[in-house]
Scaffold this active site. Structure first.
Site, PDB file in Angstrom:
ATOM      1  N   ASN A 133       0.828  -1.219   0.000  1.00 42.89           N
ATOM      2  CA  ASN A 133       0.000   0.000   0.000  1.00 42.89           C
ATOM      3  C   ASN A 133       0.852   1.253   0.000  1.00 42.89           C
ATOM      4  O   ASN A 133       1.980   1.250   0.512  1.00 42.89           O
ATOM      5  CB  ASN A 133      -0.949  -0.001   1.207  1.00 42.89           C
ATOM      6  CG  ASN A 133      -0.336   0.632   2.429  1.00 42.89           C
ATOM      7  OD1 ASN A 133      -0.430   1.847   2.612  1.00 42.89           O
ATOM      8  ND2 ASN A 133       0.320  -0.165   3.262  1.00 42.89           N
ATOM      9  N   CYS A 188       5.848   3.683   9.449  1.00 38.95           N
ATOM     10  CA  CYS A 188       5.257   3.824   8.120  1.00 38.95           C
ATOM     11  C   CYS A 188       6.373   4.154   7.112  1.00 38.95           C
ATOM     12  O   CYS A 188       7.067   5.157   7.259  1.00 38.95           O
ATOM     13  CB  CYS A 188       4.226   4.948   8.167  1.00 38.95           C
ATOM     14  SG  CYS A 188       3.106   4.896   6.791  1.00 38.95           S
ATOM     15  N   CYS A 229       3.925 -42.865  -1.247  1.00 41.63           N
ATOM     16  CA  CYS A 229       4.612 -42.136  -2.323  1.00 41.63           C
ATOM     17  C   CYS A 229       3.945 -42.390  -3.676  1.00 41.63           C
ATOM     18  O   CYS A 229       3.554 -43.520  -3.984  1.00 41.63           O
ATOM     19  CB  CYS A 229       6.073 -42.610  -2.361  1.00 41.63           C
ATOM     20  SG  CYS A 229       7.017 -41.984  -3.753  1.00 41.63           S
ATOM     21  N   CYS A 256       6.313 -39.307  -7.948  1.00 44.45           N
ATOM     22  CA  CYS A 256       6.361 -38.128  -8.820  1.00 44.45           C
ATOM     23  C   CYS A 256       7.799 -37.688  -9.069  1.00 44.45           C
ATOM     24  O   CYS A 256       8.067 -36.907  -9.983  1.00 44.45           O
ATOM     25  CB  CYS A 256       5.553 -36.979  -8.216  1.00 44.45           C
ATOM     26  SG  CYS A 256       6.292 -36.264  -6.736  1.00 44.45           S
ATOM     27  N   CYS A 309      11.070 -35.229  -5.146  1.00 48.34           N
ATOM     28  CA  CYS A 309      12.105 -35.268  -4.103  1.00 48.34           C
ATOM     29  C   CYS A 309      13.460 -35.627  -4.711  1.00 48.34           C
ATOM     30  O   CYS A 309      14.488 -35.043  -4.367  1.00 48.34           O
ATOM     31  CB  CYS A 309      11.718 -36.248  -3.000  1.00 48.34           C
ATOM     32  SG  CYS A 309      11.534 -37.949  -3.552  1.00 48.34           S
ATOM     33  N   CYS A 321      13.418 -32.491   0.574  1.00 46.24           N
ATOM     34  CA  CYS A 321      12.540 -33.473  -0.077  1.00 46.24           C
ATOM     35  C   CYS A 321      11.139 -33.451   0.539  1.00 46.24           C
ATOM     36  O   CYS A 321      10.130 -33.512  -0.173  1.00 46.24           O
ATOM     37  CB  CYS A 321      13.149 -34.872  -0.005  1.00 46.24           C
ATOM     38  SG  CYS A 321      13.557 -35.402   1.676  1.00 46.24           S
ATOM     39  N   CYS A 365       7.653 -32.382  -1.403  1.00 47.76           N
ATOM     40  CA  CYS A 365       6.761 -33.536  -1.603  1.00 47.76           C
ATOM     41  C   CYS A 365       5.298 -33.083  -1.581  1.00 47.76           C
ATOM     42  O   CYS A 365       4.868 -32.420  -0.644  1.00 47.76           O
ATOM     43  CB  CYS A 365       7.005 -34.570  -0.508  1.00 47.76           C
ATOM     44  SG  CYS A 365       5.896 -35.990  -0.657  1.00 47.76           S
TER      45      CYS A 365
END
Lengths: 427, 74
Positions: A73, A135, A343, A346, A349, A386, A390
């Site tokens: 802002n 500020c 697991c 994919c 990791c 990892c 994950c």
């Protein structure tokens, strides 16, 4: 049921959830609406010489579809005459005598200016003051806000001047735009502050529009740095609260914590790290005042589960666990273990470890042809990467491995130093 | 060489010296790692010295633990 009543540096409130000094506390209408919703206190939008604002003031930053991860802002302090604000503060306090109304103040660093505003504002019955030394934009160009909050001598002097005239507690709100916030916190303590609050917003530029090349936000094609807040700043603010809470020179001065608090659990973390009250702005601007209901319920349920009766049972309880790096145990060891039942292969990791960490997750194939991942524990340094990347809960655990007696870096260096001392003595 | 293998190799060199009665006399650390001087008195009551250059971070922890234990048991 846990008792959430708060006595923060002598300022009493039905609960520790206060609205921070910001657009949500600009008027009596808003503050009264907030009290109806359940907020325990409000820090009125900063009073001072009424300013002029620009149009186009806010910008949100999103991350991966999550809106308002951060909030920027360039709005300044109150643009309304002091008398208008004072009338509304008086009416609000009359209607809600048990709620905390704290007036945020900002004037030029002159003794008579501080005396004048403190006297005028306390006459309408505020419960405390919060001195805005944080500020970062606009007002700082005029020597106020962060500009004076970055200079310990000015923090001390202005706190002293406010205290000379104040009959109610004075909280000093600190800027995070400084290398070591404990330096200005100490200046506030030396000036006689009853409490400190942190953090104000962080210098920021939300972005640049790739079509127009304008800043975000822009004002007729020009931009200026703003103040950043919202969930993205929570870790920065939490550290600053913790650093102040554990600093023995600050004598356990009460701390009001703020910076990215959106939920009861954020608030509880701040309290565990030493905040006696918490202040919220961005989450209220994003979701409205009613979020306080979940905050109150959540904190109460948590405290009931933990068998904590009052806020004294939670505030500061994690502070002794926060230390210097040199006091951490070098022998403490955790390693990653992959739960192959959970697991999904994919390989995130493996990629993270192979490319950016310690190359200790192997991609293997079982006799039946099934692919699986396995950590070579002896090479794992326990960095947690990892488990952080994950996407599946419970697929990777970080497991503690017994590894002998504790030894810190400081212990080690002292032992090594002793060898050279012994050698010198022998020579 | 994998980090763990390097650790095992360096650790075995330290263990061998300790087994022969050497104690850590002095440690100097610099950009190249740690140079650890091991000492033991010989039959002529002179000090026999061996130096190991330790590269591996886990081995540097290992000899530090030995050193602290050695100083405690002094």
């Amino acid at each position: 049921m846990a008792d959430l009543r708060t006595n923060f540096a002598g300022i009493k409130a039905p609960n520790p959830f206060w609205l921070a000094s910001a657009p949500p506390t600009n008027t009596g209408y808003q503050v009264q609406r907030a009290f109806e919703a359940g907020w325990g206190g409000a820090v009125w939008k900063t009073l001072g010489d009424p300013i002029l604002n620009v149009s186009s003031r806010f910008a949100g930053t999103s991350y991966n579809g999550k809106q308002v991860m951060g909030f920027n802002n360039i709005e300044l302090i109150s643009d309304r005459p002091l008398e208008v604000n004072l009338q509304e503060i008086y009416e609000t306090k009359k209607k809600y005598p048990d709620h905390a109304v704290i007036a945020s103040l900002m004037v030029e660093p002159q003794q008579e200016k501080w005396h004048e505003i403190v006297k005028k504002v306390q006459d309408v019955g505020v419960d405390g003051f919060e001195l805005n030394f944080g500020c970062p934009h606009g007002m700082a160009e005029r020597g106020m806000g962060a500009a004076s909050g970055q200079v310990p001598e000015l923090v001390e002097k202005q706190t002293m001047w406010a205290k000379e005239a104040a009959e109610v507690p004075v909280i000093v709100k600190l800027t995070p735009n400084i290398t070591d916030i404990t330096a200005t916190a100490l200046a506030a303590v030396q000036g006689g502050a009853d409490a400190i609050s942190m953090i104000n917003t962080i210098n920021s530029l939300a972005g640049v529009d790739l079509d127009s090349w304008n800043t975000i936000p822009h004002v007729a094609g020009k931009g200026a740095h703003g103040g950043y807040c919202g969930p993205a700043v929570k870790p920065i603010a939490l550290n600053m609260v913790a650093e102040c809470a554990r600093d023995p020179e600050l004598n356990n001065i009460p701390i009001s914590g703020m910076g990215g608090i959106s939920t009861w659990s954020d608030a509880a973390e701040y309290m565990l790290m030493g905040a006696g009250s918490v202040q919220v702005c961005t989450a209220a601007m994003h979701h409205g005042f009613s979020i306080v209901e979940d905050m109150i319920d959540g904190l109460q349920n948590y405290m009931d589960e933990k068998k904590l009766e009052t806020l004294d049972d939670i505030v500061g309880k994690s502070v002794p666990k926060y230390s210097d790096w040199g006091d951490l145990d070098l022998n403490y060891k955790v390693v990653a273990r992959i739960n192959n039942d959970v697991c999904i292969n994919c390989n995130k990791c493996h990629i993270a470890c192979e490319d950016t960490s310690h190359q200790c997750i192997d991609m293997l194939t079982a006799e039946d042809g099934t692919d699986y991942l396995e950590v070579r524990e002896e090479d794992c340094v326990g960095c947690n990467l990892c488990s952080i990347v994950c996407p599946v809960d419970g697929a990777i655990d970080m497991v503690e491995i017994p590894n002998g007696e504790p030894m810190t870096w400081n212990d080690r260096q002292a032992a090594i130093k002793q060898t050279s001392t012994s050698a010198t003595e022998l020579a | 060489m994998a980090s763990y293998e390097e650790f095992l190799e360096e650790k075995s060199k330290i263990d061998e010296l300790v087994e022969k009665g050497y104690r850590i006399g002095k440690v100097e650390e610099n950009l190249s790692g740690a140079f650890v001087d091991f000492e033991r008195p010989n039959e002529k009551k002179q000090s026999e010295k061996k130096q190991l250059h330790i590269l591996n971070p886990d081995t540097r922890k290992y000899f530090s633990n030995l050193l602290i234990a050695q100083q405690k048991n002094k």
